[in-house]
Design a protein around this motif. Structure first.
Motif, mmCIF file in Angstrom:
data_model
loop_
_atom_site.group_PDB
_atom_site.id
_atom_site.type_symbol
_atom_site.label_atom_id
_atom_site.label_comp_id
_atom_site.label_asym_id
_atom_site.label_seq_id
_atom_site.Cartn_x
_atom_site.Cartn_y
_atom_site.Cartn_z
ATOM 1 N N MET A 6 0.824 -1.196 0.000
ATOM 2 C CA MET A 6 0.000 0.000 0.000
ATOM 3 C C MET A 6 0.868 1.261 0.000
ATOM 4 S SD MET A 6 -2.910 1.185 2.770
ATOM 5 C CE MET A 6 -3.576 -0.481 2.806
ATOM 6 N N ILE A 7 1.941 1.228 0.791
ATOM 7 C CA ILE A 7 2.842 2.382 0.864
ATOM 8 C C ILE A 7 3.495 2.653 -0.485
ATOM 9 C CG2 ILE A 7 5.003 3.224 1.872
ATOM 10 C CD1 ILE A 7 4.165 1.662 4.434
ATOM 11 N N VAL A 8 3.944 1.576 -1.150
ATOM 12 C CA VAL A 8 4.571 1.730 -2.470
ATOM 13 C C VAL A 8 3.565 2.296 -3.472
ATOM 14 C CG1 VAL A 8 5.569 0.484 -4.423
ATOM 15 C CG2 VAL A 8 6.315 -0.034 -2.090
ATOM 16 N N ALA A 9 2.330 1.770 -3.450
ATOM 17 C CA ALA A 9 1.301 2.245 -4.378
ATOM 18 C C ALA A 9 1.008 3.729 -4.160
ATOM 19 C CB ALA A 9 0.028 1.422 -4.208
ATOM 20 N N ILE A 10 0.909 4.152 -2.904
ATOM 21 C CA ILE A 10 0.638 5.559 -2.600
ATOM 22 C C ILE A 10 1.822 6.426 -3.009
ATOM 23 C CG2 ILE A 10 0.296 7.200 -0.720
ATOM 24 C CD1 ILE A 10 -1.399 5.071 0.668
ATOM 25 N N ALA A 11 3.051 5.939 -2.773
ATOM 26 C CA ALA A 11 4.238 6.707 -3.142
ATOM 27 C C ALA A 11 4.323 6.911 -4.654
ATOM 28 C CB ALA A 11 5.490 6.000 -2.637
ATOM 29 N N VAL A 12 4.113 5.832 -5.401
ATOM 30 C CA VAL A 12 4.146 5.930 -6.873
ATOM 31 C C VAL A 12 3.050 6.864 -7.373
ATOM 32 C CG1 VAL A 12 3.823 4.647 -9.023
ATOM 33 C CG2 VAL A 12 5.227 3.682 -7.191
ATOM 34 N N ALA A 13 1.859 6.757 -6.777
ATOM 35 C CA ALA A 13 0.740 7.617 -7.179
ATOM 36 C C ALA A 13 1.036 9.081 -6.871
ATOM 37 C CB ALA A 13 -0.536 7.173 -6.481
ATOM 38 N N ALA A 14 1.612 9.364 -5.704
ATOM 39 C CA ALA A 14 1.922 10.747 -5.331
ATOM 40 C C ALA A 14 2.930 11.363 -6.295
ATOM 41 C CB ALA A 14 2.448 10.797 -3.902
ATOM 42 N N LEU A 15 3.967 10.591 -6.640
ATOM 43 C CA LEU A 15 4.986 11.096 -7.567
ATOM 44 C C LEU A 15 4.429 11.259 -8.979
ATOM 45 C CD1 LEU A 15 7.987 11.821 -8.054
ATOM 46 C CD2 LEU A 15 8.377 9.398 -8.550
ATOM 47 N N GLY A 16 3.773 10.210 -9.475
ATOM 48 C CA GLY A 16 3.278 10.230 -10.849
ATOM 49 C C GLY A 16 2.183 11.247 -11.077
ATOM 50 N N THR A 17 1.257 11.366 -10.120
ATOM 51 C CA THR A 17 0.136 12.290 -10.329
ATOM 52 C C THR A 17 0.556 13.742 -10.167
ATOM 53 O OG1 THR A 17 -0.540 12.012 -8.002
ATOM 54 C CG2 THR A 17 -1.594 10.600 -9.651
ATOM 55 N N SER A 18 1.544 14.014 -9.326
ATOM 56 C CA SER A 18 2.035 15.392 -9.227
ATOM 57 C C SER A 18 2.774 15.781 -10.503
ATOM 58 C CB SER A 18 2.952 15.554 -8.009
ATOM 59 O OG SER A 18 4.086 14.723 -8.104
ATOM 60 N N PHE A 19 3.421 14.807 -11.154
ATOM 61 C CA PHE A 19 4.052 15.062 -12.453
ATOM 62 C C PHE A 19 2.983 15.384 -13.500
ATOM 63 C CE2 PHE A 19 5.431 13.567 -16.624
ATOM 64 C CZ PHE A 19 6.635 14.247 -16.781
ATOM 65 N N LEU A 20 1.899 14.587 -13.520
ATOM 66 C CA LEU A 20 0.801 14.848 -14.459
ATOM 67 C C LEU A 20 0.206 16.240 -14.250
ATOM 68 C CD1 LEU A 20 -1.445 11.649 -14.750
ATOM 69 C CD2 LEU A 20 -0.334 12.888 -16.609
ATOM 70 N N SER A 21 -0.052 16.586 -12.992
ATOM 71 C CA SER A 21 -0.616 17.901 -12.706
ATOM 72 C C SER A 21 0.363 19.012 -13.047
ATOM 73 C CB SER A 21 -1.000 18.002 -11.223
ATOM 74 O OG SER A 21 -2.122 17.204 -10.939
ATOM 75 N N GLY A 22 1.658 18.729 -12.883
ATOM 76 C CA GLY A 22 2.660 19.725 -13.223
ATOM 77 C C GLY A 22 2.698 20.033 -14.702
ATOM 78 N N VAL A 23 2.341 19.046 -15.519
ATOM 79 C CA VAL A 23 2.337 19.241 -16.974
ATOM 80 C C VAL A 23 1.021 19.853 -17.436
ATOM 81 C CG1 VAL A 23 2.453 18.094 -19.219
ATOM 82 C CG2 VAL A 23 3.960 17.349 -17.360
ATOM 83 N N PHE A 24 -0.108 19.335 -16.942
ATOM 84 C CA PHE A 24 -1.415 19.726 -17.470
ATOM 85 C C PHE A 24 -2.201 20.654 -16.552
ATOM 86 C CE2 PHE A 24 -0.480 15.642 -19.543
ATOM 87 C CZ PHE A 24 -0.566 16.040 -20.858
ATOM 88 N N GLY A 25 -1.725 20.881 -15.333
ATOM 89 C CA GLY A 25 -2.451 21.751 -14.419
ATOM 90 C C GLY A 25 -3.644 21.083 -13.773
ATOM 91 N N MET A 26 -3.888 19.817 -14.068
ATOM 92 C CA MET A 26 -4.994 19.051 -13.495
ATOM 93 C C MET A 26 -4.710 17.576 -13.770
ATOM 94 S SD MET A 26 -8.065 19.626 -16.226
ATOM 95 C CE MET A 26 -7.865 19.182 -17.938
ATOM 96 N N ILE A 27 -5.714 16.733 -13.782
ATOM 97 C CA ILE A 27 -5.654 15.305 -14.106
ATOM 98 C C ILE A 27 -5.000 14.496 -12.993
ATOM 99 C CG2 ILE A 27 -4.832 13.526 -15.713
ATOM 100 C CD1 ILE A 27 -4.975 15.671 -17.915
ATOM 101 N N GLY A 28 -3.848 14.950 -12.495
ATOM 102 C CA GLY A 28 -3.175 14.208 -11.439
ATOM 103 C C GLY A 28 -4.034 14.028 -10.213
ATOM 104 N N GLY A 29 -4.767 15.074 -9.832
ATOM 105 C CA GLY A 29 -5.640 14.977 -8.666
ATOM 106 C C GLY A 29 -6.747 13.965 -8.849
#
Length: 258
Positions: A6-29
């Motif tokens: 669970m910790i690994v899944a949350i960590a990967v999601a936090a990193l990956g989705t913040s990258f998505l939001s950083g590019v598109f301004g949304m979607i990551g959330g």
């Protein structure tokens, strides 16, 4: 409650989705909210999501601070305060199935409005509408990016202004959401402030991990955004958000039948 998978899944999601939001301004959330709901009850998912997205958006606002449209801030705060007061009075916490359905409907509802009739963040009173909408949707669905995006559809808005201004507004919105689900949503449970983190089933170090990874993902996204044209930015934002919305509608339908 938290195992290593669970910790690994949350960590990967936090990193990956913040990258998505950083590019598109949304979607990551949108994506992060769905991942957290797989493991956590609604209040716990909302608070962890709030910390992660507040950090990611806040850092993105710092990175792009020269492009923020600061004049919308007073109206935004006014709209947020009005809706926060109403929801705090009602002490409302949405069922998980509702959250999934709201996540799924929002992208399609936002895109059904013709571009020429879409609200413009620069118009009088629009910032109050944005603040009220963001606060209400943060409680109902945990995210509001798809509806917030409606106010930034004008073709003459630069992609950096869009990303920067949405980051500023979202960081404030997620901070208010954290306060709501930490202090208001747990009030009916009569939980003392000292034991709130235990009641929400989220250890404090998990918040720190998610916040740190959110900063890393946001920082990695900056050079990618520079490479996008305004046209490509709008096209891929639309494709991704509608695809993710379809997945959540299915999940919400399944949750209602269980």
């Amino acid at each position: 409650m938290f195992d290593w998978s669970m910790i690994v899944a949350i960590a990967v999601a936090a990193l990956g989705t913040s990258f998505l939001s950083g590019v598109f301004g949304m979607i990551g959330g949108l994506v992060l909210m769905g991942v957290l709901l797989l493991f956590l009850p609604v209040p716990a998912a909302m608070t962890l999501h709030a910390i992660t997205q507040m950090t990611a958006n806040g850092w993105r606002a710092v990175v792009w601070h020269r492009h923020i449209m600061w004049r919308i801030l007073p109206g935004y705060l006014l709209g947020s305060a009005i809706v926060f007061g109403l929801l705090a009075w009602a002490q409302f916490t949405p069922p998980k199935a509702w959250v999934y359905i709201c996540l799924g409907i929002m992208p399609f509802a936002a895109r059904m409005l013709p571009r020429e009739h879409a609200p413009d963040i620069r118009r009088k009173g629009a910032s109050v509408m944005v603040g009220a909408s963001v606060m209400g949707l943060h409680v109902l669905a945990g995210v509001s990016g798809a509806v917030l995006d409606m106010f930034f559809l004008a073709r003459d808005l630069d992609r950096r202004l869009v990303v920067a201004t949405k980051a500023m507004s979202q960081s404030i919105g997620h901070a208010i959401k954290f306060a709501y689900f930490t202090f208001v949503a747990v009030a009916p449970l009569k939980v003392e402030p000292a034991t709130i983190s235990r009641a929400l089933d989220v250890p404090l170090w998990v918040y720190g991990m998610a916040a740190g990874l959110a900063i890393c993902g946001t920082t990695l996204a900056k050079p990618v955004l520079h490479r996008f044209s305004n046209e490509a930015f709008q096209l891929w934002s639309r494709r991704l958000v509608l695809g993710i919305g379809g997945v959540y509608l299915v999940q919400g339908g399944v949750a209602l039948t269980q």
